[in-house]
Design a protein around this motif. Structure first.
Motif, PDB file in Angstrom:
ATOM      1  N   ASN A 114      60.021 -29.521  13.151  1.00  0.00           N
ATOM      2  CA  ASN A 114      60.256 -30.227  14.608  1.00  0.00           C
ATOM      3  C   ASN A 114      60.483 -31.434  14.021  1.00  0.00           C
ATOM      4  O   ASN A 114      58.657 -32.374  13.592  1.00  0.00           O
ATOM      5  N   HIS A 115      60.849 -32.678  14.114  1.00  0.00           N
ATOM      6  CA  HIS A 115      60.982 -33.920  13.253  1.00  0.00           C
ATOM      7  C   HIS A 115      59.033 -34.844  14.712  1.00  0.00           C
ATOM      8  O   HIS A 115      58.864 -35.443  13.552  1.00  0.00           O
ATOM      9  N   ILE A 116      59.651 -34.482  15.725  1.00  0.00           N
ATOM     10  CA  ILE A 116      58.176 -35.034  16.380  1.00  0.00           C
ATOM     11  C   ILE A 116      56.560 -35.113  15.846  1.00  0.00           C
ATOM     12  O   ILE A 116      55.888 -35.795  15.372  1.00  0.00           O
ATOM     13  N   GLY A 118      56.367 -33.952  12.444  1.00  0.00           N
ATOM     14  CA  GLY A 118      56.443 -34.452  11.286  1.00  0.00           C
ATOM     15  C   GLY A 118      55.830 -36.173  11.554  1.00  0.00           C
ATOM     16  O   GLY A 118      54.800 -36.211  11.375  1.00  0.00           O
ATOM     17  N   HIS A 119      56.141 -36.760  12.578  1.00  0.00           N
ATOM     18  CA  HIS A 119      55.899 -37.728  12.895  1.00  0.00           C
ATOM     19  C   HIS A 119      54.481 -37.464  13.303  1.00  0.00           C
ATOM     20  O   HIS A 119      53.361 -38.682  12.480  1.00  0.00           O
ATOM     21  N   ILE A 120      54.011 -37.240  13.656  1.00  0.00           N
ATOM     22  CA  ILE A 120      52.460 -37.284  14.666  1.00  0.00           C
ATOM     23  C   ILE A 120      51.929 -36.466  12.937  1.00  0.00           C
ATOM     24  O   ILE A 120      50.740 -37.086  12.644  1.00  0.00           O
ATOM     25  N   VAL A 138      55.609 -42.665  19.559  1.00  0.00           N
ATOM     26  CA  VAL A 138      57.029 -43.890  20.310  1.00  0.00           C
ATOM     27  C   VAL A 138      57.723 -43.907  19.310  1.00  0.00           C
ATOM     28  O   VAL A 138      57.283 -44.390  17.904  1.00  0.00           O
ATOM     29  N   SER A 139      59.536 -44.055  19.371  1.00  0.00           N
ATOM     30  CA  SER A 139      59.701 -43.820  18.396  1.00  0.00           C
ATOM     31  C   SER A 139      61.688 -44.593  18.891  1.00  0.00           C
ATOM     32  O   SER A 139      61.453 -44.961  20.373  1.00  0.00           O
ATOM     33  N   GLY A 140      62.463 -44.258  18.270  1.00  0.00           N
ATOM     34  CA  GLY A 140      63.928 -45.377  18.733  1.00  0.00           C
ATOM     35  C   GLY A 140      64.666 -43.832  20.153  1.00  0.00           C
ATOM     36  O   GLY A 140      65.212 -44.311  20.861  1.00  0.00           O
ATOM     37  N   GLY A 305      58.056 -45.107  10.198  1.00  0.00           N
ATOM     38  CA  GLY A 305      59.443 -44.803   9.846  1.00  0.00           C
ATOM     39  C   GLY A 305      59.989 -43.523  10.150  1.00  0.00           C
ATOM     40  O   GLY A 305      58.394 -42.823   8.967  1.00  0.00           O
ATOM     41  N   ASP A 306      61.273 -43.277   9.906  1.00  0.00           N
ATOM     42  CA  ASP A 306      61.668 -41.569   9.521  1.00  0.00           C
ATOM     43  C   ASP A 306      60.987 -41.368   7.634  1.00  0.00           C
ATOM     44  O   ASP A 306      61.702 -42.604   7.411  1.00  0.00           O
ATOM     45  N   ASN A 307      60.447 -40.595   7.588  1.00  0.00           N
ATOM     46  CA  ASN A 307      60.377 -40.062   5.712  1.00  0.00           C
ATOM     47  C   ASN A 307      60.451 -38.780   6.041  1.00  0.00           C
ATOM     48  O   ASN A 307      59.654 -37.742   7.184  1.00  0.00           O
TER      49      ASN A 307
HETATM   50 ZN    ZN Z   1      61.785 -40.763  13.517  1.00  0.00          ZN
END
Ligand code: ZN
Ligand code: KG4
Length: 345
Positions: A114-116, A118-120, A138-140, A305-307
């Motif tokens: 899950n992308h979220i 990932g951010h966490i 908090v993202s786009g 940011g996304d990576n």
């Molecule tokens: Zn993102």
């Protein structure tokens, strides 16, 4: 000594094509990011069709670079991970197809992330998350407070009712004449201005963890349009500072409420808007004042940011519990983390 585990991770959910090699969910061996921002700027936002095309064009090269920079071959890789959602379906599909191809050809386990999450988990690349934890994402596309019960058990306790924080930045940025994505520039302008407009702070008094930014956005746009109509020149830095003050006040207020309530051991700030200097400073300062302050982990801007490294970090938690998926894995553009029960909120 336990064996090191290397995960090859793919991220293509929006406008960055990224492939990374991550060791034990903690150490970045490589994290190649090819951004497409320039191709989307003239349209004022990400064009899904253009995004997919770019991902196809560069993904093989980005993959080869990630392996070369990490100085590994497929033989060294223990699992292949990929963002399965949420995101743009056509964009996600390129990463999913690439990851499935490697997993099949090289006979490696496959992990859908899950992308979220990932951010966490970008936090784990800096300082390990101790549980229970709380994350402000908090993202786009997202503004969420997430209760992290364990490395693989998350639940959303607060969400945006309308625009995401980054989306609001990008929309008011357009009104200020700032190129997409506007967050970084608006943040810089805000540091040069003062909160002279006192825009509304939505839902501050509500007894929940939800957010709303569309009222703020409308108030901002109306102020600018009204000034245009009467030929009045407004200070753009003050407008940016006033907008940012409102966003930060609301995010900080709700986060502090959740921390007081849930008493997490770690607080994580995550997502593209986590790069915001004003937000980073304010949250760090306010959390430092608490009697029982959690450990605060705010990843460096390059990991906000996304990576793909963050996807490799999140995938490691799934790897440890053998949460593998088969080759029927599909992209899920509206994949969600579960919401907390009414009881908790
Ligand atoms: Zn993102
Ligand atoms: O996480 P991300 O790279 O992509 C999504 O998953 O959405 O976040 C991109 C968002 C954009 O809306 C961008 O304007 C915003 O993050 N952003 C910022 C800053 N840097 C990027 N917003 C506020 N302040 C910043 N310094």
């Amino acid at each position: 000594m336990t064996k090191d585990n290397l995960i090859l991770a793919f991220e293509t959910s929006c406008d960055e094509t990224s492939v990374a090699v991550v060791k034990n969910g903690r150490e970045i061996k490589s994290n190649i990011i090819a951004t497409q921002i320039k191709s989307h700027q003239r349209f004022g936002g990400v064009v899904p069709e253009v995004a997919s095309r770019h991902h196809i064009e560069v993904i093989t090269q980005v993959l080869n670079e990630a392996l070369a920079e990490a100085d590994v071959t497929y033989d060294d890789i223990d699992a292949v991970a990929v963002t399965k959602g949420p995101g743009l379906v056509g964009a996600l599909l390129i990463g999913v197809a690439a990851a499935k191809s490697v997993a099949l050809a090289e006979n490696k386990p496959l992990i859908g992330v899950n992308h979220i999450a990932g951010h966490i988990n970008a936090a784990n690349l800096i300082d390990p998350i101790e549980y229970p934890a709380l994350a402000l994402v908090v993202s786009g596309g997202h503004t969420e407070l997430v209760n992290l019960i364990s490395p693989t058990d998350f639940e959303i306790i607060g969400d945006t009712r309308d625009d995401a924080a980054g989306e609001a930045y990008d929309k008011i940025g357009r009104v200020l004449g700032v190129q997409y994505p506007a967050g970084k520039k608006v943040d810089e302008m805000a540091h040069l201005g003062q909160d002279t407009f006192h825009f509304p702070r939505a839902m501050m008094e509500d007894n929940d963890y939800d957010f709303s930014f569309s009222g703020l956005k409308s108030s901002f746009i109306n102020t600018v349009h009204h000034a245009d109509q009467i030929g009045e020149e407004l200070d753009k830095n003050d407008l940016a500072a006033s907008f940012q003050a409102s966003v930060i006040d609301v995010l900080t207020h709700k986060t502090l409420r959740a921390i007081r309530e849930l008493q997490p051991k770690t607080f994580v700030l995550a997502g593209g808007v986590a790069a915001n200097q004003g937000l980073r400073e304010r949250l760090t300062a306010e959390l430092g004042k608490l009697a029982h302050s959690p450990k605060v982990v705010i990843p460096p801007v390059r990991l906000c940011g996304d990576n793909a490294a963050m996807i490799g970090a999140a995938a490691y938690n799934q790897f440890m519990v053998e949460d593998f998926t088969d080759l029927t894995l599909n992209a899920d553009p509206s994949l969600e983390l579960p919401y907390a029960s009414e009881m908790l909120v």
